[in-house]
Design a protein around this motif. Structure first.
Motif, PDB file in Angstrom:
ATOM      1  N   GLU A  93       0.871  -1.382   0.014  1.00 17.14           N
ATOM      2  CA  GLU A  93       0.667  -0.137  -0.011  1.00 17.14           C
ATOM      3  C   GLU A  93       0.275   1.153  -0.052  1.00 17.14           C
ATOM      4  N   ILE A  94       1.997   0.996   0.326  1.00 18.44           N
ATOM      5  CA  ILE A  94       2.054   2.384   0.642  1.00 18.44           C
ATOM      6  C   ILE A  94       3.868   2.475  -0.225  1.00 18.44           C
ATOM      7  N   ILE A  95       3.908   1.411  -1.326  1.00 20.34           N
ATOM      8  CA  ILE A  95       4.536   1.626  -1.986  1.00 20.34           C
ATOM      9  C   ILE A  95       4.034   2.197  -3.842  1.00 20.34           C
ATOM     10  N   ASN A  96       2.176   1.741  -3.257  1.00 19.75           N
ATOM     11  CA  ASN A  96       1.481   2.199  -3.998  1.00 19.75           C
ATOM     12  C   ASN A  96       1.355   3.509  -4.195  1.00 19.75           C
ATOM     13  N   PHE A  97       0.907   3.952  -2.908  1.00 14.74           N
ATOM     14  CA  PHE A  97       1.281   5.474  -2.814  1.00 14.74           C
ATOM     15  C   PHE A  97       2.194   6.232  -3.129  1.00 14.74           C
ATOM     16  N   PHE A  98       3.482   5.679  -3.713  1.00 11.43           N
ATOM     17  CA  PHE A  98       4.073   6.763  -3.781  1.00 11.43           C
ATOM     18  C   PHE A  98       4.312   6.037  -5.400  1.00 11.43           C
ATOM     19  N   ALA A  99       4.154   5.141  -5.914  1.00 10.73           N
ATOM     20  CA  ALA A  99       3.688   5.311  -6.640  1.00 10.73           C
ATOM     21  C   ALA A  99       3.031   5.825  -8.076  1.00 10.73           C
ATOM     22  N   LYS A 100       1.828   6.446  -7.463  1.00  9.39           N
ATOM     23  CA  LYS A 100       0.531   7.547  -7.859  1.00  9.39           C
ATOM     24  C   LYS A 100       1.403   9.117  -7.274  1.00  9.39           C
ATOM     25  N   GLU A 101       1.479   9.605  -6.596  1.00 11.78           N
ATOM     26  CA  GLU A 101       2.380  10.918  -6.012  1.00 11.78           C
ATOM     27  C   GLU A 101       4.170  10.382  -6.259  1.00 11.78           C
ATOM     28  N   ARG A 102       3.902  10.874  -7.760  1.00 11.80           N
ATOM     29  CA  ARG A 102       5.505  10.610  -8.368  1.00 11.80           C
ATOM     30  C   ARG A 102       6.226  11.227  -7.593  1.00 11.80           C
ATOM     31  N   LYS A 103       5.560  13.084  -7.544  1.00  9.01           N
ATOM     32  CA  LYS A 103       6.716  13.861  -6.919  1.00  9.01           C
ATOM     33  C   LYS A 103       7.242  13.972  -5.827  1.00  9.01           C
ATOM     34  N   LEU A 104       7.170  13.399  -5.014  1.00  6.19           N
ATOM     35  CA  LEU A 104       7.306  12.655  -4.067  1.00  6.19           C
ATOM     36  C   LEU A 104       8.736  11.539  -3.412  1.00  6.19           C
ATOM     37  N   LEU A 105       8.774  11.236  -4.655  1.00  8.72           N
ATOM     38  CA  LEU A 105      10.160  10.455  -5.266  1.00  8.72           C
ATOM     39  C   LEU A 105      11.295  10.755  -5.750  1.00  8.72           C
ATOM     40  N   LYS A 106      11.299  11.761  -5.644  1.00 11.77           N
ATOM     41  CA  LYS A 106      12.780  13.024  -5.448  1.00 11.77           C
ATOM     42  C   LYS A 106      12.825  12.910  -4.425  1.00 11.77           C
ATOM     43  N   ARG A 107      12.057  12.767  -2.806  1.00 12.72           N
ATOM     44  CA  ARG A 107      12.325  13.265  -1.488  1.00 12.72           C
ATOM     45  C   ARG A 107      12.582  12.150  -1.155  1.00 12.72           C
ATOM     46  N   LEU A 108      12.823  10.446  -1.818  1.00 14.45           N
ATOM     47  CA  LEU A 108      12.489   9.808  -0.787  1.00 14.45           C
ATOM     48  C   LEU A 108      13.240   8.617  -1.461  1.00 14.45           C
ATOM     49  N   TYR A 109      13.738   7.844   0.210  1.00 14.82           N
ATOM     50  CA  TYR A 109      15.118   6.823   0.542  1.00 14.82           C
ATOM     51  C   TYR A 109      14.364   6.082   1.129  1.00 14.82           C
ATOM     52  N   LEU A 110      14.671   4.898   0.195  1.00 11.11           N
ATOM     53  CA  LEU A 110      13.648   3.635   0.572  1.00 11.11           C
ATOM     54  C   LEU A 110      15.255   2.819   1.669  1.00 11.11           C
ATOM     55  N   TYR A 111      15.257   2.344   2.814  1.00  8.23           N
ATOM     56  CA  TYR A 111      15.840   1.326   3.122  1.00  8.23           C
ATOM     57  C   TYR A 111      15.729  -0.294   3.122  1.00  8.23           C
ATOM     58  N   PHE A 112      16.117  -0.720   2.835  1.00 10.35           N
ATOM     59  CA  PHE A 112      15.929  -2.164   2.336  1.00 10.35           C
ATOM     60  C   PHE A 112      16.319  -3.032   3.598  1.00 10.35           C
ATOM     61  N   TRP A 113      15.915  -3.749   4.851  1.00 12.70           N
ATOM     62  CA  TRP A 113      15.919  -4.942   5.453  1.00 12.70           C
ATOM     63  C   TRP A 113      16.336  -6.351   5.094  1.00 12.70           C
ATOM     64  N   GLY A 114      15.879  -6.605   3.587  1.00 14.01           N
ATOM     65  CA  GLY A 114      16.435  -7.967   3.075  1.00 14.01           C
ATOM     66  C   GLY A 114      15.692  -8.647   2.647  1.00 14.01           C
ATOM     67  N   GLY A 115      14.135  -9.565   3.277  1.00  9.03           N
ATOM     68  CA  GLY A 115      13.436  -9.704   2.178  1.00  9.03           C
ATOM     69  C   GLY A 115      12.514  -8.636   1.201  1.00  9.03           C
ATOM     70  N   ASP A 116      12.164  -7.625   2.319  1.00 12.36           N
ATOM     71  CA  ASP A 116      11.601  -6.273   1.149  1.00 12.36           C
ATOM     72  C   ASP A 116      12.432  -6.069  -0.371  1.00 12.36           C
ATOM     73  N   LYS A 117      13.097  -6.821  -0.388  1.00 12.95           N
ATOM     74  CA  LYS A 117      14.085  -6.144  -2.357  1.00 12.95           C
ATOM     75  C   LYS A 117      13.480  -7.683  -3.241  1.00 12.95           C
ATOM     76  N   PHE A 118      12.583  -8.276  -2.210  1.00 13.99           N
ATOM     77  CA  PHE A 118      11.981  -9.432  -3.740  1.00 13.99           C
ATOM     78  C   PHE A 118      11.171  -8.965  -4.255  1.00 13.99           C
ATOM     79  N   TYR A 119      10.855  -9.869  -5.184  1.00 14.72           N
ATOM     80  CA  TYR A 119       9.657  -9.352  -5.828  1.00 14.72           C
ATOM     81  C   TYR A 119       8.269 -10.100  -5.697  1.00 14.72           C
ATOM     82  N   ILE A 120       7.643  -9.507  -5.607  1.00 18.18           N
ATOM     83  CA  ILE A 120       6.126 -10.133  -5.249  1.00 18.18           C
ATOM     84  C   ILE A 120       5.607 -11.851  -5.767  1.00 18.18           C
ATOM     85  N   GLN A 121       5.426 -13.444  -5.832  1.00 18.68           N
ATOM     86  CA  GLN A 121       4.994 -14.174  -6.662  1.00 18.68           C
ATOM     87  C   GLN A 121       3.813 -13.581  -7.599  1.00 18.68           C
ATOM     88  N   ASN A 122       3.604 -14.478  -8.706  1.00 15.83           N
ATOM     89  CA  ASN A 122       2.576 -13.509  -8.948  1.00 15.83           C
ATOM     90  C   ASN A 122       2.091 -12.627  -9.179  1.00 15.83           C
TER      91      ASN A 122
END
Length: 358
Positions: free
Chosen positions: A93-122
């Protein structure tokens, strides 16, 4: 000492998005004690009923518990901030929000913990949105530099790469290390660090089954993660080791958990991503023997980058019991020295300051 982050015409105003859980309290405290909390705000979200730890909302005035993070983001207050750091990129849901509010991407930093780097199956559509957000975010933050290759291969980010680590109470670990080791008549083996399948508990149990008649106890921390998976792990472990299998299903405070780690003799971690870093670092600092998955980012980091003496899991099948448990004093001292330098707070502050000042 506070390290001020800012720019020449004023200070950056930084928003942190943080799921309520085991990492929240200590790391908010770390940020507030080492950086100017006048310019940091924390929006903490997630169920307070199911959280592994309770959030102390009264300690800092810049911490706000948000019942519905998406509704809060949609109020547009998020546009008041110069930088947004999303810690643990798990919520679609948070990813979807930033995908829609594209102006915020230039301010956004994504801190990956490990498992969050993978794609969602199917789920092609959600994966496309995740890829878009990662590719266009201003910054990508990983715990290990080795993760950069994976991110470049699968997401092709346009933003900057950073590495940063969370809080580690070096003073507490040092005081526990200096305490006398309790004598015991068995070898304590820790398998994994959580109730997640990436620990490959059952695979490790079968690998260790040849030692089941030796004087061992197998400890399995399962206090957070998937409860159904935890029950499967316990059932299989009891089948192989009987009463020698000890499952930790209740959350321990930091002091208690560090005492538990000091009690261990061996730690086995089969994951292939940046996971269980705190457990591995602390065990190495305490002089314990560590087995990691061959050719994993963890082996590369601790053996090649930090020059620790590490064993690989694929060696176990060929080992006799004495080889499996033996670990020289030279290796113990070397690992302790290498990790001591890694645990100090100054490099962690420097890494985060680089992000805040970017």
């Amino acid at each position: 000492m506070l390290y001020f982050n800012g720019r020449t015409n004023g200070m950056y105003k930084i928003l942190h998005l943080f799921r309520l859980g085991k990492f929240a309290n200590d790391n908010i405290k770390f940020m507030n004690e080492n950086f100017s909390n006048n310019y940091h705000e924390f929006w903490i979200y997630g169920s307070r009923i199911n959280a592994e730890t309770k959030l102390d909302l009264h300690s800092f005035k810049n911490v706000k518990y948000v019942r519905n993070i998406i509704e809060k983001l949609r109020t547009k207050k998020v546009y008041d901030f110069d930088k947004i750091i999303y810690h643990g990129v798990f919520e679609q849901e948070i990813i979807n929000f930033f995908a829609k509010e594209r102006k915020l991407l230039k301010r956004l930093y994504l801190y990956f913990w490990g498992g969050d780097k993978f794609y969602i199956q199917n789920n092609k559509w959600n994966n496309l949105k995740k890829k878009y957000v990662i590719r266009n975010a201003h910054g990508i933050i990983n715990i290990l530099p080795e993760e950069k290759g994976y991110m470049q291969k699968y997401y092709h980010p346009k933003g900057k790469f950073f590495c940063a680590k969370y809080y580690a109470d070096y003073g507490l670990m040092k005081s526990i290390k200096e305490q006398k080791q309790v004598e015991k008549d068995y070898i304590a083996i820790q398998v994994g660090h959580s109730a997640t399948f990436t620990n490959k508990h059952i695979q490790i149990f079968h690998l260790l089954s040849k030692f089941k008649d030796e004087s061992i106890k197998v400890y399995v921390p399962l206090s957070y993660g998937n409860k159904n998976y935890a029950q499967r792990v316990i059932k299989e472990g009891k089948k192989i080791f009987g009463e020698k299998l000890i499952a930790l299903t209740e959350y321990l405070c930091e002091d208690e958990y560090d005492q538990f780690l000091k009690h261990m003799d061996i730690g086995i971690f089969a994951m292939n991503r940046q996971q269980a870093m705190g457990n591995i670092q602390t065990l190495l600092y305490f002089g314990k023997k560590i087995y990691l998955r061959d050719r994993s980012v963890l082996v590369h980091y601790f053996r090649n980058e930090k020059h620790c003496d590490i064993c690989t899991i694929n060696e176990i099948s060929k080992m006799e019991y004495e080889d499996f448990i033996s670990f020289s004093d030279i290796s113990k001292k070397n690992n302790g020295r290498m990790i001591e330098a890694l645990l100090r707070i100054e490099p962690r502050i420097k890494a985060w300051n680089k992000i805040f000042n970017d």
